[in-house]
Design a protein around this motif. Structure first.
Motif, PDB file in Angstrom:
ATOM      1  N   ARG A   2       0.804  -1.219   0.000  1.00 13.46           N
ATOM      2  CA  ARG A   2       0.000   0.000   0.000  1.00 13.46           C
ATOM      3  C   ARG A   2       0.838   1.270   0.000  1.00 13.46           C
ATOM      4  NH1 ARG A   2      -2.964  -0.288   5.868  1.00 13.46           N
ATOM      5  NH2 ARG A   2      -1.126   0.113   7.139  1.00 13.46           N
ATOM      6  N   SER A 125      -6.811   0.334   0.257  1.00 13.82           N
ATOM      7  CA  SER A 125      -5.714  -0.249   1.023  1.00 13.82           C
ATOM      8  C   SER A 125      -5.545   0.426   2.373  1.00 13.82           C
ATOM      9  CB  SER A 125      -4.410  -0.183   0.229  1.00 13.82           C
ATOM     10  OG  SER A 125      -4.036   1.152   0.005  1.00 13.82           O
ATOM     11  N   TYR A 126      -5.959   1.676   2.479  1.00 10.53           N
ATOM     12  CA  TYR A 126      -5.904   2.367   3.764  1.00 10.53           C
ATOM     13  C   TYR A 126      -7.290   2.456   4.395  1.00 10.53           C
ATOM     14  CZ  TYR A 126      -1.074   3.677   3.130  1.00 10.53           C
ATOM     15  OH  TYR A 126       0.280   3.640   2.982  1.00 10.53           O
TER      16      TYR A 126
END
Length: 144
Positions: A2, A125-126
C-alpha cells in the motif's frame, strides 16, 4: 504494497496538476491572443477565468496528491478531510473519464481510468482494518 501505491498515486496526481495548469495556460494565452468573443463574453474575462480555473484545479490536485503522499509516507490512513478529498478526486476522474472517451479518445480515457484505479486502490488499502472477530470461548472439557 500500500505504501508504493499511495506514493505512485501522489506522483501521478502531481504530474496531472502540472499538466492541467499548462493546458489552461495555453488555452488562456490563445483566448487572449485571438481577442475573440464567445457569446458576447469579454475576451479578457475568458482569459482570466481560464487562468483561475487552471490554478484552482492544479491546487486541488496537489492537495489530493499531498493527502496520498502523507498517507504513503506515514503508512497510515489519511484523515477525514484527506479521505474526502481523495474520494472527490476519484469521482471527478470517473466522470471525466466517461466524458473524455467521446471528446479526446481512448488513450485519454485509459489514463483517467488508471488514475481512478490508483485512487481507489489507495483508498481501499488504507480503509478500515479488518474488524477483530468476536472472542470465541475456549473449548475446554468441563468436569461433570
Amino acid at each position: 504494497m500500500r505504501r508504493p501505491v499511495a506514493i505512485v498515486t501522489a506522483l501521478v496526481l502531481f504530474g496531472e496538476a502540472v499538466g492541467i495548469v499548462l493546458i489552461n495556460a495555453v488555452l488562456a494565452t490563445v483566448a487572449e491572443n485571438q481577442n475573440m468573443s464567445l457569446a458576447g463574453l469579454d475576451p479578457d474575462a475568458m482569459s482570466v477565468g481560464t487562468w483561475a480555473m487552471g490554478g484552482v484545479f492544479g491546487l486541488l490536485l496537489v492537495l489530493c496528491g499531498l493527502a496520498a503522499l502523507i498517507a504513503g509516507i506515514r503508512d497510515r490512513a489519511p484523515g477525514r478531510l484527506g479521505r474526502i478529498a481523495l474520494i472527490g478526486c476519484a469521482v471527478v476522474h470517473g466522470v471525466l473519464g466517461a466524458v473524455t472517451v467521446g471528446l479526446v479518445g481512448w488513450a485519454a480515457f485509459a489514463f483517467m481510468m488508471v488514475v481512478l484505479a490508483l485512487l481507489v486502490l489507495t483508498l481501499l488499502s488504507y480503509g478500515p482494518e479488518s474488524r477483530p472477530q468476536a472472542q470465541r470461548p475456549e473449548l475446554t472439557p468441563t468436569a461433570p
